[in-house]
Design a protein around this motif. Structure first.
Motif, PDB file in Angstrom:
ATOM      1  N   ASP A   1       0.852  -1.270  -0.047  1.00 36.28           N
ATOM      2  CA  ASP A   1      -0.028  -0.092   0.013  1.00 36.28           C
ATOM      3  C   ASP A   1       0.920   1.244  -0.036  1.00 36.28           C
ATOM      4  OD1 ASP A   1      -1.720   2.158   0.775  1.00 36.28           O
ATOM      5  OD2 ASP A   1      -2.847   1.121   2.082  1.00 36.28           O
TER       6      ASP A   1
ATOM      7  N   ASP B   1       1.269   3.316   3.136  1.00 38.90           N
ATOM      8  CA  ASP B   1       2.031   2.796   4.142  1.00 38.90           C
ATOM      9  C   ASP B   1       3.372   3.445   4.437  1.00 38.90           C
ATOM     10  OD1 ASP B   1       0.020   1.126   5.148  1.00 38.90           O
ATOM     11  OD2 ASP B   1       0.739  -0.516   4.319  1.00 38.90           O
ATOM     12  N   ASP B   2       3.502   4.023   5.694  1.00 39.22           N
ATOM     13  CA  ASP B   2       4.640   4.536   5.909  1.00 39.22           C
ATOM     14  C   ASP B   2       5.849   3.411   6.066  1.00 39.22           C
ATOM     15  OD1 ASP B   2       4.549   3.551   8.586  1.00 39.22           O
ATOM     16  OD2 ASP B   2       4.361   5.624   9.266  1.00 39.22           O
ATOM     17  N   GLU B   3       7.180   3.513   5.983  1.00 39.74           N
ATOM     18  CA  GLU B   3       8.316   2.470   6.094  1.00 39.74           C
ATOM     19  C   GLU B   3       8.248   1.622   7.209  1.00 39.74           C
ATOM     20  OE1 GLU B   3      11.915   4.764   5.012  1.00 39.74           O
ATOM     21  OE2 GLU B   3      11.627   4.099   3.116  1.00 39.74           O
ATOM     22  N   PRO B   4       8.098   2.441   8.588  1.00 36.64           N
ATOM     23  CA  PRO B   4       8.098   1.494   9.642  1.00 36.64           C
ATOM     24  C   PRO B   4       6.886   0.554   9.585  1.00 36.64           C
ATOM     25  CG  PRO B   4       8.456   3.444  10.429  1.00 36.64           C
ATOM     26  CD  PRO B   4       8.200   3.570   8.843  1.00 36.64           C
ATOM     27  N   THR B   5       5.603   0.821   8.929  1.00 38.52           N
ATOM     28  CA  THR B   5       4.705  -0.014   8.707  1.00 38.52           C
ATOM     29  C   THR B   5       4.830  -1.195   7.854  1.00 38.52           C
ATOM     30  OG1 THR B   5       3.107   1.982   9.202  1.00 38.52           O
ATOM     31  CG2 THR B   5       1.995  -0.225   8.309  1.00 38.52           C
ATOM     32  N   LEU B   6       5.416  -0.940   6.945  1.00 35.96           N
ATOM     33  CA  LEU B   6       5.913  -1.771   5.760  1.00 35.96           C
ATOM     34  C   LEU B   6       6.858  -2.964   6.399  1.00 35.96           C
ATOM     35  CD1 LEU B   6       6.202  -0.022   2.514  1.00 35.96           C
ATOM     36  CD2 LEU B   6       4.661  -1.829   2.863  1.00 35.96           C
TER      37      LEU B   6
ATOM     38  N   LYS C   1       7.230  -3.730   9.415  1.00 35.88           N
ATOM     39  CA  LYS C   1       6.453  -4.484  10.482  1.00 35.88           C
ATOM     40  C   LYS C   1       5.565  -5.711   9.833  1.00 35.88           C
ATOM     41  CE  LYS C   1       5.739  -1.697  14.438  1.00 35.88           C
ATOM     42  NZ  LYS C   1       5.123  -0.451  14.417  1.00 35.88           N
ATOM     43  N   LYS C   2       5.034  -5.259   8.483  1.00 36.60           N
ATOM     44  CA  LYS C   2       4.164  -6.200   7.884  1.00 36.60           C
ATOM     45  C   LYS C   2       4.935  -7.192   7.163  1.00 36.60           C
ATOM     46  CE  LYS C   2       0.146  -3.214   6.508  1.00 36.60           C
ATOM     47  NZ  LYS C   2      -0.592  -2.690   5.265  1.00 36.60           N
TER      48      LYS C   2
END
Ligand code: NAD
Ligand code: 572
Ligand code: ZN
Length: 352
Positions: A221, A224-229, A231-232
């Motif tokens: 997506d 999404d910011d980098e930390p979110t990516l 984490k995913k």
């Protein structure tokens, strides 16, 4: 008028013509090939649409195509390794053989390499074409010419996995599920990677990746910011990948390759994006991420052929569309737009 040698010649941006060219004579160390099939690569489309890739500019008409296979129809006088009628895969880059890179076995880095359809060198989307005999690989009877043509992108996947050190038990993150990401997936699986996660922006490409054996897929997506990516990605692995291979060329992916890879791991860059990008290099330094480049392949055709011939890798699923050489324009339109879920578009030179 001699024999038909219908040829796809790129004159300039969006000016691809089908026209007759001379049938070349093989030099002493070459073979004349009756071309069977040629896959369309993203770079062929890029030259058609933009007339250039970086410093390689189409300034004079250039025959397109470099993912190819054909049948030997004439031998140069020194050729010993092939005979008339042999079906071969064509490794499209022939190096100088004498520079220090060639001598040290890294001929992909040779500055004098002659590589099909990289301006000003002509490619092989035509009915007849000559090539260095020792850069032609005889196909066993049970390997099709289409599979032979696909050894070209498959070799990129082989080289990427070698550069990454993929081995039994590797946890591999692949960014981008185009033809190159998919062949990389196939090779990584064949080498015994235990967990492979692949990402893309397009769900249909991830569906194919799943079919080809990806353990998990991530639909990226863009919001999404980098930390979110990161984490995913880690959640999908239940861990952190040892190896990340960027096969997208998107700056966001290249950054993610550094950010998501386990400390001490390896990030391999295959995708070719803008010439300069911003990378979190301090992360790479502080977490000892090895960043390794990939330039085409070197000595990979034999391994790629073995993977296909042994049945360890099935590349045929990548071919989504087939066209006759007379339908070259339509074939390129399909490759350009990705219509009909196009992955690999194959052009047949011997069908009409
Ligand atoms: P492609 O364009 O078909 O595939 C790239 C895929 O990446 C697409 O499916 C796209 O949706 C996806 N993508 C784009 N942005 C993304 C993002 N942020 N996250 C995840 N996925 C994203 O191209 P291809 O033929 O598969 O080639 C891939 C790349 O490899 C290209 O850049 C090509 O130039 C390069 N390439 C390099 C070498 C080399 O020697 N280094 C050789 C062959 C190809
Ligand atoms: O199959 C070989 C291949 N190489 C690609 C892309 C697609 N197919 N590369 C990306 C572009 N580079 S380049 O150095 N160049 C145009 C010569 O920018 C080569 C490798
Ligand atoms: Zn290519």
């Amino acid at each position: 008028m001699g024999k038909d040698n219908l040829t796809a010649v790129l004159y300039k941006i969006n000016d691809l013509r089908l026209e007759q060219t001379e049938i070349p004579q093989p030099k002493d160390d070459e073979v004349l090939l009756e071309m069977s099939c040629v896959g369309i690569c993203g770079s062929d489309v890029h030259y058609l649409v933009n007339g250039r890739i970086g410093d390689f500019v189409v300034t004079t008409p250039m025959i397109i195509g470099h993912e190819a296979a054909g049948v030997v129809s004439k031998l140069g006088k020194n050729v010993q390794n092939l005979k008339v009628g042999d079906r071969v895969a064509i490794e499209p880059g022939v190096p100088c053989r004498t520079c220090s890179f060639c001598k040290h076995g890294r001929y992909n880095l040779c500055r004098e390499v002659i590589f099909c359809a990289t301006p000003p060198v002509h490619g092989n989307l035509r009915r007849f074409y000559t090539h260095a005999a020792d850069y032609c690989f005889k196909l066993p009877d049970h390997v099709s010419l289409e599979e032979g043509a696909l050894l070209e992108p498959l070799s990129v996947g082989v080289h990427a996995c070698k550069r990454a050190g993929v081995t039994l038990g590797s946890q591999v993150l692949i960014l981008g599920a185009g033809p190159i990401g998919l062949v990389t997936l196939l090779v990584a699986k064949s080498l015994g990677a235990t967990r492979i996660v692949i990402t893309d922006l397009v769900q249909s490409r991830l569906d194919v990746a799943k079919e080809l054996g990806a353990d998990k897929t991530l639909l990226v997506d863009r919001n999404d910011d980098e930390p979110t990516l990161v984490k995913k990605v880690h959640a999908l692995f239940g861990d952190e990948p040892d190896i990340t291979i960027d096969a997208s060329g998107a700056e966001a992916s290249t950054r993610l390759a550094v950010l998501a890879t386990r400390s001490g791991g390896t990030a391999v860059l295959v995708g070719m994006g803008p010439p300069e990008i911003k990378l979190p290099l301090v992360q790479a330094l502080a977490r000892e991420i090895d960043i390794r480049g990939v330039f085409r392949y070197v000595n990979c055709y034999p391994a790629a052929l073995e993977l296909v011939a042994s049945g360890k890798v099935d590349v045929k699923r990548l071919i989504t569309h087939n066209y006759d050489i007379k339908e070259t324009h339509e074939a390129f339109e399909t490759a350009r737009t990705g219509r009909g879920g196009a992955i690999k578009v194959m052009i047949h030179c011997d069908r009409s």
